[in-house]
Design an enzyme around this catalytic site. Sequence first.
Site, short mmCIF file in Angstrom:
data_model
loop_
_atom_site.label_atom_id
_atom_site.label_comp_id
_atom_site.label_asym_id
_atom_site.label_seq_id
_atom_site.Cartn_x
_atom_site.Cartn_y
_atom_site.Cartn_z
N HIS A 55 0.58 -1.19 -0.06
CA HIS A 55 -0.05 0.06 -0.22
C HIS A 55 0.76 1.15 0.13
CE1 HIS A 55 0.66 -0.31 3.87
NE2 HIS A 55 0.21 0.94 4.44
N HIS A 57 1.40 4.17 2.08
CA HIS A 57 1.97 4.97 2.89
C HIS A 57 3.68 5.02 3.59
CE1 HIS A 57 -2.01 3.98 5.62
NE2 HIS A 57 -1.96 5.31 4.80
N ASP A 59 5.80 4.56 4.86
CA ASP A 59 6.45 3.96 5.91
C ASP A 59 6.56 2.77 4.50
OD1 ASP A 59 3.95 3.64 6.87
OD2 ASP A 59 4.59 2.01 8.55
N HIS A 60 5.94 2.03 3.62
CA HIS A 60 6.12 1.03 2.45
C HIS A 60 6.54 1.43 1.34
CE1 HIS A 60 3.55 -1.10 5.58
NE2 HIS A 60 3.31 -0.37 6.32
N HIS A 113 -7.38 -0.97 5.31
CA HIS A 113 -6.66 -0.49 5.84
C HIS A 113 -6.37 1.60 5.90
CE1 HIS A 113 -2.72 1.20 8.07
NE2 HIS A 113 -1.72 1.35 6.92
N ASP A 132 0.29 -3.93 6.39
CA ASP A 132 -0.45 -3.51 7.38
C ASP A 132 -2.59 -3.71 7.54
OD1 ASP A 132 1.83 -1.61 7.89
OD2 ASP A 132 0.99 -0.44 7.91
N HIS A 170 4.08 -4.73 10.98
CA HIS A 170 5.49 -4.03 12.28
C HIS A 170 5.18 -5.21 13.80
CE1 HIS A 170 4.26 0.35 10.35
NE2 HIS A 170 4.14 -0.19 9.91
FE FE Z 1 2.66 0.30 7.93
ZN ZN Z 2 -0.04 1.67 6.71
#
Ligand code: FE
Ligand code: ZN
Length: 254
Positions: A55, A57, A59-60, A113, A132, A170
Amino acid sequence: MLQVHQFPCLSDNYCFLIRDDATGCVACIDTPDGDAIARQLDDLGWSLDWILNTHWHPDHVGGNTMLKARYGCRIIGPAHEADRIPGIDQTVDEGDEVMVGECRAEVLHTPGHTLGHIVYHFADEHKAFVGDTLFALGCGRLFEGTPEQMWNSLSRLREWPDDTVIYCAHEYTQANARFALSVDGDNPALRERAEAVDAQRARGEFTVPTTIALERATNPFLRADDADLQAAVGMSGAPLPDAFAEIRRRKDAF
Ligand code: FE
Ligand code: ZN
């Protein structure tokens, strides 16, 4: 056979480098930190053929551009959020197949998410990379989707064979366990697991990966249709996904 090399990135992300033994083909599941990933690849003596994003985001996908420039890898990501995946070369959607060397992953669209979130299921390898969507003892926050969408997504993952190994993005398990105990504290499997998680973390160990059988038995978000859990959150006989929504709401406020 698919080898998985797992390491922590940023404050609480995991990154997964996977390598098909037969061909030496390497893929990275999401790119929380390009520099850290490049260091791991160099240490392993691996190159990078593919990035598989779950996805959009940051942090991905944060390392996408840097890693593509360095390794010339190709980037595969979710069709419904392609415009937010840096450097994307190929979009995939529900039912598509992705090959890492000779290992085949099925793509499932799991909105909740984010609306475009996808997961990669290597069925023959009994491994799934779920981003996530599903966490050990938890699930992703509903930033974009509805409780109904997330419940439907999780219900599909719940159908996987017991021994499916679940690689979540995570390390949230200890905090998730505290919340799970607050709604499902009479569940002996959960109590036992929460103790094991505390011991693992005290030793500095990862609690990821998990298995779908363990999640089915202990994860409150996969147990939203369990009568005892529904009663515990005052949702006896409530239609799904209302019970799921109530558990998610309580977690957000926990
Ligand atoms: Fe994440
Ligand atoms: Zn995420």
